[in-house]
Design a protein around this motif. Structure first.
Motif, PDB file in Angstrom:
ATOM      1  N   PRO A   1       0.815  -1.223   0.000  1.00  0.00           N
ATOM      2  CA  PRO A   1       0.000   0.000   0.000  1.00  0.00           C
ATOM      3  C   PRO A   1       0.849   1.273   0.000  1.00  0.00           C
ATOM      4  O   PRO A   1       0.512   2.251  -0.670  1.00  0.00           O
ATOM      5  CB  PRO A   1      -0.814  -0.139   1.295  1.00  0.00           C
ATOM      6  N   ALA A   2       1.949   1.267   0.734  1.00  0.00           N
ATOM      7  CA  ALA A   2       2.788   2.468   0.823  1.00  0.00           C
ATOM      8  C   ALA A   2       3.352   2.876  -0.533  1.00  0.00           C
ATOM      9  O   ALA A   2       3.576   4.060  -0.791  1.00  0.00           O
ATOM     10  CB  ALA A   2       3.923   2.247   1.822  1.00  0.00           C
ATOM     11  N   ALA A   3       3.577   1.903  -1.419  1.00  0.00           N
ATOM     12  CA  ALA A   3       4.090   2.225  -2.757  1.00  0.00           C
ATOM     13  C   ALA A   3       3.064   3.056  -3.527  1.00  0.00           C
ATOM     14  O   ALA A   3       3.422   4.012  -4.216  1.00  0.00           O
ATOM     15  CB  ALA A   3       4.423   0.944  -3.520  1.00  0.00           C
ATOM     16  N   HIS A   4       1.790   2.684  -3.402  1.00  0.00           N
ATOM     17  CA  HIS A   4       0.731   3.461  -4.065  1.00  0.00           C
ATOM     18  C   HIS A   4       0.623   4.852  -3.449  1.00  0.00           C
ATOM     19  O   HIS A   4       0.434   5.839  -4.161  1.00  0.00           O
ATOM     20  CB  HIS A   4      -0.614   2.742  -3.964  1.00  0.00           C
ATOM     21  N   ALA A   5       0.739   4.937  -2.129  1.00  0.00           N
ATOM     22  CA  ALA A   5       0.644   6.237  -1.457  1.00  0.00           C
ATOM     23  C   ALA A   5       1.780   7.150  -1.910  1.00  0.00           C
ATOM     24  O   ALA A   5       1.570   8.336  -2.174  1.00  0.00           O
ATOM     25  CB  ALA A   5       0.676   6.052   0.063  1.00  0.00           C
ATOM     26  N   GLY A   6       2.988   6.594  -2.021  1.00  0.00           N
ATOM     27  CA  GLY A   6       4.135   7.391  -2.467  1.00  0.00           C
ATOM     28  C   GLY A   6       3.958   7.892  -3.881  1.00  0.00           C
ATOM     29  O   GLY A   6       4.248   9.057  -4.182  1.00  0.00           O
ATOM     30  N   LEU A   7       3.468   7.009  -4.759  1.00  0.00           N
ATOM     31  CA  LEU A   7       3.224   7.415  -6.144  1.00  0.00           C
ATOM     32  C   LEU A   7       2.126   8.476  -6.189  1.00  0.00           C
ATOM     33  O   LEU A   7       2.228   9.464  -6.929  1.00  0.00           O
ATOM     34  CB  LEU A   7       2.843   6.196  -6.993  1.00  0.00           C
TER      35      LEU A   7
ATOM     36  N   GLU B   1      -4.275   2.049  -3.210  1.00  0.00           N
ATOM     37  CA  GLU B   1      -3.699   1.847  -1.876  1.00  0.00           C
ATOM     38  C   GLU B   1      -4.741   1.233  -0.948  1.00  0.00           C
ATOM     39  O   GLU B   1      -4.466   0.282  -0.205  1.00  0.00           O
ATOM     40  CB  GLU B   1      -3.224   3.195  -1.309  1.00  0.00           C
ATOM     41  N   MET B   2      -5.966   1.761  -0.996  1.00  0.00           N
ATOM     42  CA  MET B   2      -7.037   1.265  -0.137  1.00  0.00           C
ATOM     43  C   MET B   2      -7.377  -0.191  -0.481  1.00  0.00           C
ATOM     44  O   MET B   2      -7.563  -1.026   0.405  1.00  0.00           O
ATOM     45  CB  MET B   2      -8.267   2.169  -0.269  1.00  0.00           C
ATOM     46  N   VAL B   3      -7.410  -0.499  -1.765  1.00  0.00           N
ATOM     47  CA  VAL B   3      -7.685  -1.882  -2.186  1.00  0.00           C
ATOM     48  C   VAL B   3      -6.589  -2.814  -1.675  1.00  0.00           C
ATOM     49  O   VAL B   3      -6.863  -3.908  -1.174  1.00  0.00           O
ATOM     50  CB  VAL B   3      -7.831  -1.978  -3.720  1.00  0.00           C
ATOM     51  N   ARG B   4      -5.309  -2.379  -1.787  1.00  0.00           N
ATOM     52  CA  ARG B   4      -4.195  -3.216  -1.307  1.00  0.00           C
ATOM     53  C   ARG B   4      -4.333  -3.472   0.190  1.00  0.00           C
ATOM     54  O   ARG B   4      -4.023  -4.559   0.665  1.00  0.00           O
ATOM     55  CB  ARG B   4      -2.846  -2.558  -1.584  1.00  0.00           C
ATOM     56  N   LEU B   5      -4.760  -2.464   0.953  1.00  0.00           N
ATOM     57  CA  LEU B   5      -4.964  -2.647   2.391  1.00  0.00           C
ATOM     58  C   LEU B   5      -6.004  -3.729   2.650  1.00  0.00           C
ATOM     59  O   LEU B   5      -5.824  -4.576   3.523  1.00  0.00           O
ATOM     60  CB  LEU B   5      -5.430  -1.334   3.040  1.00  0.00           C
ATOM     61  N   LEU B   6      -7.081  -3.701   1.879  1.00  0.00           N
ATOM     62  CA  LEU B   6      -8.161  -4.677   2.054  1.00  0.00           C
ATOM     63  C   LEU B   6      -7.715  -6.077   1.629  1.00  0.00           C
ATOM     64  O   LEU B   6      -8.043  -7.067   2.282  1.00  0.00           O
ATOM     65  CB  LEU B   6      -9.390  -4.239   1.256  1.00  0.00           C
ATOM     66  N   VAL B   7      -6.953  -6.137   0.542  1.00  0.00           N
ATOM     67  CA  VAL B   7      -6.431  -7.425   0.061  1.00  0.00           C
ATOM     68  C   VAL B   7      -5.456  -8.006   1.087  1.00  0.00           C
ATOM     69  O   VAL B   7      -5.491  -9.199   1.392  1.00  0.00           O
ATOM     70  CB  VAL B   7      -5.761  -7.262  -1.324  1.00  0.00           C
ATOM     71  N   ALA B   8      -4.592  -7.132   1.639  1.00  0.00           N
ATOM     72  CA  ALA B   8      -3.600  -7.585   2.623  1.00  0.00           C
ATOM     73  C   ALA B   8      -4.275  -8.200   3.845  1.00  0.00           C
ATOM     74  O   ALA B   8      -3.752  -9.128   4.445  1.00  0.00           O
ATOM     75  CB  ALA B   8      -2.701  -6.421   3.037  1.00  0.00           C
ATOM     76  N   ARG B   9      -5.449  -7.697   4.185  1.00  0.00           N
ATOM     77  CA  ARG B   9      -6.193  -8.238   5.327  1.00  0.00           C
ATOM     78  C   ARG B   9      -7.157  -9.341   4.918  1.00  0.00           C
ATOM     79  O   ARG B   9      -7.973  -9.779   5.728  1.00  0.00           O
ATOM     80  CB  ARG B   9      -6.952  -7.109   6.038  1.00  0.00           C
ATOM     81  N   GLN B  10      -7.062  -9.729   3.656  1.00  0.00           N
ATOM     82  CA  GLN B  10      -7.891 -10.825   3.121  1.00  0.00           C
ATOM     83  C   GLN B  10      -9.388 -10.538   3.273  1.00  0.00           C
ATOM     84  O   GLN B  10     -10.180 -11.430   3.511  1.00  0.00           O
ATOM     85  CB  GLN B  10      -7.511 -12.151   3.789  1.00  0.00           C
ATOM     86  N   LEU B  11      -9.746  -9.268   3.108  1.00  0.00           N
ATOM     87  CA  LEU B  11     -11.150  -8.885   3.169  1.00  0.00           C
ATOM     88  C   LEU B  11     -11.790  -8.895   1.789  1.00  0.00           C
ATOM     89  O   LEU B  11     -13.002  -8.835   1.666  1.00  0.00           O
ATOM     90  CB  LEU B  11     -11.283  -7.480   3.778  1.00  0.00           C
ATOM     91  N   VAL B  12     -10.958  -8.952   0.760  1.00  0.00           N
ATOM     92  CA  VAL B  12     -11.475  -9.004  -0.605  1.00  0.00           C
ATOM     93  C   VAL B  12     -10.466  -9.758  -1.459  1.00  0.00           C
ATOM     94  O   VAL B  12      -9.267  -9.701  -1.203  1.00  0.00           O
ATOM     95  CB  VAL B  12     -11.734  -7.571  -1.150  1.00  0.00           C
ATOM     96  N   GLU B  13     -10.961 -10.503  -2.436  1.00  0.00           N
ATOM     97  CA  GLU B  13     -10.101 -11.212  -3.372  1.00  0.00           C
ATOM     98  C   GLU B  13      -9.740 -10.274  -4.510  1.00  0.00           C
ATOM     99  O   GLU B  13     -10.642  -9.697  -5.123  1.00  0.00           O
ATOM    100  CB  GLU B  13     -10.845 -12.420  -3.959  1.00  0.00           C
ATOM    101  N   PRO B  14      -8.459 -10.101  -4.781  1.00  0.00           N
ATOM    102  CA  PRO B  14      -8.114  -9.224  -5.905  1.00  0.00           C
ATOM    103  C   PRO B  14      -8.480  -9.907  -7.213  1.00  0.00           C
ATOM    104  O   PRO B  14      -8.161 -11.074  -7.404  1.00  0.00           O
ATOM    105  CB  PRO B  14      -6.602  -9.068  -5.784  1.00  0.00           C
ATOM    106  N   ARG B  15      -9.191  -9.211  -8.062  1.00  0.00           N
ATOM    107  CA  ARG B  15      -9.445  -9.776  -9.385  1.00  0.00           C
ATOM    108  C   ARG B  15      -9.611  -8.646 -10.380  1.00  0.00           C
ATOM    109  O   ARG B  15     -10.147  -7.597 -10.034  1.00  0.00           O
ATOM    110  CB  ARG B  15     -10.637 -10.721  -9.385  1.00  0.00           C
ATOM    111  N   PRO B  16      -9.128  -8.860 -11.599  1.00  0.00           N
ATOM    112  CA  PRO B  16      -9.227  -7.818 -12.623  1.00  0.00           C
ATOM    113  C   PRO B  16     -10.689  -7.452 -12.864  1.00  0.00           C
ATOM    114  O   PRO B  16     -11.560  -8.320 -12.829  1.00  0.00           O
ATOM    115  CB  PRO B  16      -8.625  -8.468 -13.867  1.00  0.00           C
ATOM    116  N   GLY B  17     -10.932  -6.191 -13.080  1.00  0.00           N
ATOM    117  CA  GLY B  17     -12.280  -5.749 -13.420  1.00  0.00           C
ATOM    118  C   GLY B  17     -13.205  -5.551 -12.241  1.00  0.00           C
ATOM    119  O   GLY B  17     -14.378  -5.243 -12.426  1.00  0.00           O
TER     120      GLY B  17
END
Length: 112
Positions: free
Chosen positions: A6-12, A32-48
C-alpha cells in the motif's frame, strides 16, 4: 505475487499530486485502499472488480468501513467515469479517506 505494498501506491499518489496530476493521484490512493483490504484478506483481488462490487463485498464482512469506501468510490467515479475535473481538494479528501480506512481496520483488529 501480492503486488505492490500500500505504501508504494501512497508514495506514487503523493508524487502525482505534486505534479498536479490529481485524477491519477486519486486512482493511486484508491489502489492503496484496495491493497490494504487485500492484505487483510477482506477481498479477493481480481481484474475488473468495480468500486461498487468492492464496497459491497467488504461491507458484508466489515460494515464499519463501508461509508469510507463508498465516499472514496464516489470521488473516483466522478473523476474517472463522469469526467469531472480533478482538483487538489479531491486528492486531499482521498488521502484522508485512506488514513480513515487504515485507522478503521486497525481499530477493528483482525477479528471477523
Amino acid at each position: 505475487s501480492p503486488g505492490p505494498a500500500p505504501a508504494a501506491h501512497a508514495g506514487l499518489a503523493d508524487r502525482l499530486a505534486a505534479e498536479g496530476r490529481y485524477a491519477e493521484a486519486v486512482r493511486e490512493r484508491l489502489r492503496e485502499m484496495v491493497r490494504l483490504l487485500v492484505a487483510r484478506q477482506l477481498v479477493e483481488p481480481r481484474p475488473g472488480l468495480t468500486v461498487t462490487e468492492l464496497t459491497t463485498a467488504v461491507g458484508r464482512v466489515r460494515p464499519g468501513v463501508r461509508p469510507t469506501l463508498h465516499a472514496a468510490g464516489t470521488i473516483f467515479s466522478d473523476l474517472w467515469y463522469a469526467q469531472r475535473p480533478a482538483t487538489a481538494a479531491h486528492d486531499h479528501r482521498m488521502r484522508d479517506l485512506a488514513a480513515d480506512l487504515r485507522r478503521e481496520l486497525a481499530a477493528e483488529g483482525d477479528h471477523r
